[in-house]
Write an enzyme that holds these catalytic residues in place. Structure first.
Site, PDB file in Angstrom:
ATOM      1  N   ASP A  52       1.041  -1.096   0.050  1.00 48.66           N
ATOM      2  CA  ASP A  52      -0.042  -0.044   0.178  1.00 48.66           C
ATOM      3  C   ASP A  52       0.910   1.228   0.056  1.00 48.66           C
ATOM      4  O   ASP A  52       1.962   1.264   0.934  1.00 48.66           O
ATOM      5  CB  ASP A  52      -0.697   0.076   1.268  1.00 48.66           C
ATOM      6  CG  ASP A  52      -2.100  -1.133   1.060  1.00 48.66           C
ATOM      7  OD1 ASP A  52      -2.301  -1.697   0.116  1.00 48.66           O
ATOM      8  OD2 ASP A  52      -2.385  -1.275   2.227  1.00 48.66           O
ATOM      9  N   TYR A  82      -8.079   3.355  -2.169  1.00 44.46           N
ATOM     10  CA  TYR A  82      -7.295   3.229  -0.885  1.00 44.46           C
ATOM     11  C   TYR A  82      -8.002   4.170   0.202  1.00 44.46           C
ATOM     12  O   TYR A  82      -8.135   5.341  -0.024  1.00 44.46           O
ATOM     13  CB  TYR A  82      -5.801   3.586  -0.978  1.00 44.46           C
ATOM     14  CG  TYR A  82      -4.925   3.242   0.184  1.00 44.46           C
ATOM     15  CD1 TYR A  82      -5.110   1.967   0.537  1.00 44.46           C
ATOM     16  CD2 TYR A  82      -4.344   4.032   0.834  1.00 44.46           C
ATOM     17  CE1 TYR A  82      -4.191   1.424   1.645  1.00 44.46           C
ATOM     18  CE2 TYR A  82      -3.738   3.724   2.246  1.00 44.46           C
ATOM     19  CZ  TYR A  82      -3.587   2.419   2.318  1.00 44.46           C
ATOM     20  OH  TYR A  82      -2.773   1.865   3.510  1.00 44.46           O
TER      21      TYR A  82
END
Length: 798
Positions: free
Chosen positions: A217, A426
């Site tokens: 991420d 995200y």
């Protein structure tokens, strides 16, 4: 409260969901269970398990120079904390002596490309997106990884499961303050840790690799995860980096083709520094508190941290305001008026005096208004309400709590699942921006195939907020679809509606205000109608329409009404509002605030959804205020957050990191000196607070007078044999009265009584289930009726 006798039968009050299955969820309680039972806190535990933010340990390593895209020299890892030799603690090798970096110093020139992801789902998504001619799913020690060919190169995609490394002391159980910490593999410092098999897969694959690509991420935590894998498994000074905000095939392919040649070292070092700070503060301060309790002759597991302390202080201050609040009397004045031309006097409009009356002697002038005449006029205005701005994580958490009652940690957990499923971007972002690069038209076109409310879109450019995030845009739907149910479906729908509403027209409200003046006293009434819904056609709104007729000219007062009221104490924080408050004060980060709150619940410092500081939480803050105020100093924590932000922009982040940590060591030593002077007093304060908390919790567990012995009190107990709650008389062993309760649930008392038998009712709280209020009386008609229904259902199935 005594348990009353049987009342006449009325409507069954316990027809809640799951009632039909309750009989099978009860387990008999015998005398041994009561003998071994314990009184435990009857308070709601965290709904979900999330990563604790007050971290444990940190890593120092050798210096290796690496050239960056920004022409910045970065070392493999900084030697931030002074190096100490260690020969173990006398009980065999410690983790440091067992740890050897498995990867090769030189990658294979013609080897495979290894892509490392943060989660298993992300690995599968990335492999599916990048593969051209099919994928081989391989397995090693029950861990899947993927292999495929692209552009003539063999690519492997392997995953971590979040952090494979943790900060740990090099020398265990040394005295505080301690700074002798390094990054260690989880499996070497945690018993039965499941991450070793993921560690081993990456270790095996990196030995055959020619390139390493981090695809974790793209945020601070993801950078630290990737950075540690590259350094301490793959044994490389650097790696390439894929950056993406969604797990859609298009964005993954773009991120692969446009990958950077280095890790984002500034972001990684900022994250690493935050881990060091959290560990240094969390471990040392928590040890100081427990050491103080030990010095006073007791023991209790307690913790405090650089953000945890100020956060608890905010809640305690609110609790003090509520406790010292003294209600004051005031009066609201209302008039019923009608137009002078209305001979019937039936078309009444109620108007209210423009302010509260606080002096009783002033009421006389209002009491004399009945039958008096006045003048009225009506004002009309229009108000435009712009669409709400796109979701950042905090506003998503706040709205999910408002509409669905989901805790911030639960919302984050759901949002993470939706991201990994590829249906939203995200979620750990502080941005309220929707850059055009995300492709509005494509997303909206795909959403229009499923959601009819996209027809209300009128804007080509969305409404945006002020907040930005250097790594990610705001939270938005990708346009991909999956079957979503329950809370996942609710949160996804909310994100879609929020996104679409940003492209809709403003809402237009028609506001109306009636002004009435009688004897030079002003009264008003307000009404509102929605003229144009605009974005309200899409996103839920709280605007309620209220129609009132126009009123102009002479009016007559038909009636005067004086309502006596009392001022109310300040509202307590909710899980959502405290998260917003922490953000306003720049305490914690978007990703850690929810887990800070969970930690405060876990430690028994706070309780209930309407957050109340417990006696332990209150005493902890009082003791720290008097003896070591620096621990709860908000400004100190804010300054650290500013230093973190500046580190990411620093030309030499390693030097900045070293400076921050040296300053931190000085603060910890200062705190240590204060603690040594006041250790015994702090310990005694907290022991007393712990005893008070225990008594408070026992009272909360009490239900009523025992119906058998008529002397003892029934209370909720916890049986270790079956790991569940039950009800027992506190006069055991003289009275052995017990009642079974549902298993796999938290049981709490309520202020309700059963309408059928008069017994107190309890509430069962289960994860992912709605709370269920039930009667625990085994002879209650509701139980008999429920059992009969279950028997009939079983016969029908048979």
């Amino acid at each position: 409260m005594a348990i009353k006798g049987k009342k006449k039968k009325s409507e069954d009050p316990v027809k809640e969901r799951g009632e039909a299955l309750i009989k099978g969820d009860f387990v008999p309680v015998d005398e041994n269970d009561v003998a071994r039972a314990v009184d435990i806190p009857v308070m709601e535990k965290p709904i979900s398990e999330i990563e604790i933010i007050e971290k444990r340990g940190r890593k120092k390593t050798e210096k290796i120079n690496v050239k960056k895209e920004e022409k910045l020299e970065i070392k493999k890892a900084s030697v931030i904390i002074e190096k100490k030799t260690n020969n173990g603690n006398g009980n065999g090798k410690n983790w440091k002596e067992k740890f050897k970096i498995p990867g090769p110093k030189q990658l294979k020139p013609n080897g495979n490309i290894l892509i490392i992801t943060e989660k298993p789902q992300a690995a599968q998504k990335i492999a599916n997106a990048l593969a051209r001619n099919g994928i081989k799913q391989k397995n090693l020690n029950n861990v899947s990884y993927y292999e495929f060919e692209r552009d003539g190169k063999i690519i492997n995609v392997a995953c971590a499961v979040g952090h494979l490394f943790t900060l740990a002391q090099v020398k265990p159980r040394n005295e505080w303050p301690t700074f002798d910490i390094e990054w260690a593999p989880n499996f070497l410092v945690k018993k039965n840790d499941f991450t070793k098999k993921y560690y081993d897969v990456i270790a095996r694959l990196c030995k055959e690799a020619s390139e390493i690509i981090s695809a974790t991420d793209y945020d601070i935590e993801g950078e630290v995860i990737g950075m540690n894998i590259v350094r301490f498994i793959c044994n490389q000074p650097d790696a390439e980096r894929m950056k993406f905000s969604t797990l859609t095939a298009e964005e993954i392919n773009h991120a692969y083709e446009m990958r950077s040649k280095t890790l984002d070292w500034k972001q990684g070092i900022a994250g690493e520094t935050r881990h060091y700070l959290d560990w240094i503060y969390g471990i040392n301060l928590s040890r100081a508190i427990m050491d103080a309790i030990k010095q006073a002759g007791s023991f209790r597991l307690m913790s405090i941290g650089r953000v945890q302390g100020p956060a608890l202080n905010i809640i305690v201050k609110k609790e003090r305001e509520i406790q010292k609040f003294k209600p004051e009397k005031y009066w609201d004045i209302f008039l019923d008026v009608f137009h002078a031309n209305d001979k019937s006097g039936k078309n009444i409009i109620e108007v209210k005096y423009i302010r509260d009356v606080t002096k009783q002697q002033e009421l006389k002038k209002f009491e004399q208004l009945e039958g008096k005449e006045g003048i009225a006029n009506t004002e009309k205005t229009q108000q435009k309400i712009i669409p709400p701005v796109p979701f950042d994580l905090t506003t998503l958490q706040t709205e999910a709590y408002k509409f669905f009652g989901l805790t911030p940690s639960k919302t984050l957990e759901i949002a993470q699942r939706l991201y990994l499923a590829g249906v939203i971007s995200y979620p750990r972002t502080s941005s309220q921006k929707l850059p055009k690069e995300i492709g509005y038209d494509k997303v909206i076109k795909r959403l229009s195939e499923k959601f009819s409310f996209t027809k209300f879109i009128t804007r080509k450019i969305p409404v945006e907020g002020k907040k930005t995030d250097p790594a990610h845009p705001s939270i938005y739907p990708t346009g991909e679809f999956h079957s979503l149910e329950g809370d996942d479906g609710k949160v996804y729908s909310l994100i879609v509606k929020r996104f679409v509403s940003c492209f809709c027209d403003e809402a237009v409200l028609d506001n109306k205000k009636i002004n009435v003046e009688v004897n030079n006293l002003r009264f008003t009434a307000k009404g509102m109608a929605i003229n144009k819904k605009g974005w309200m056609e899409v996103y839920p709104s709280i605007f309620k329409e209220k129609e009132i007729p126009d009123l102009n000219g002479k009016v007559t007062v038909k009636k005067v009404r004086i309502d006596e009221k009392y001022t109310q104490p300040p509202h307590r924080y909710t899980p959502a509002s405290i998260i917003s408050e922490l953000e306003k004060r720049n305490l914690g980060t978007k990703a850690t605030r929810a887990s800070i709150l969970e930690t405060l619940y876990n430690r028994g410092y706070i309780k209930e959804k309407s957050i109340e500081a417990t006696s332990l939480g209150m005493s902890l803050i009082s003791s720290l205020e008097n003896n070591c105020h620096i621990i709860i100093d908000e400004q100190l924590t804010r300054n650290i957050e500013k230093e973190m932000d500046s580190l990411r922009e620093s030309k030499n982040p390693l030097e900045k990191e070293k400076k921050i940590l040296e300053e931190t060591k000085g603060i910890i030593y200062k705190i240590g000196d204060q603690f040594q002077k006041n250790k015994l007093k702090i310990g005694k304060d907290l022991i007393q607070a712990t005893s008070q908390l225990w008594e408070d919790e026992k009272k909360q567990a009490e239900i009523g007078i025992c119906p058998v012995c008529k002397e003892g009190k029934l209370a909720i107990k916890y049986g270790k044999k079956f790991s569940r709650y039950f009800v027992a008389c506190n006069r055991y062993p003289d009275c052995k009265t017990t009642y079974t309760l549902p298993g796999n649930a938290l049981i709490k008392t309520t202020d309700k009584q059963c309408q059928l038998c008069g017994w107190p009712m309890l509430i069962s709280i289960k994860k992912a289930k709605r709370p269920w209020i039930f009667c625990f009386n085994p002879n209650c008609e509701s139980r008999k009726e429920r059992n009969n229904n279950k028997t009939e259902n079983e016969k029908e199935k048979g």
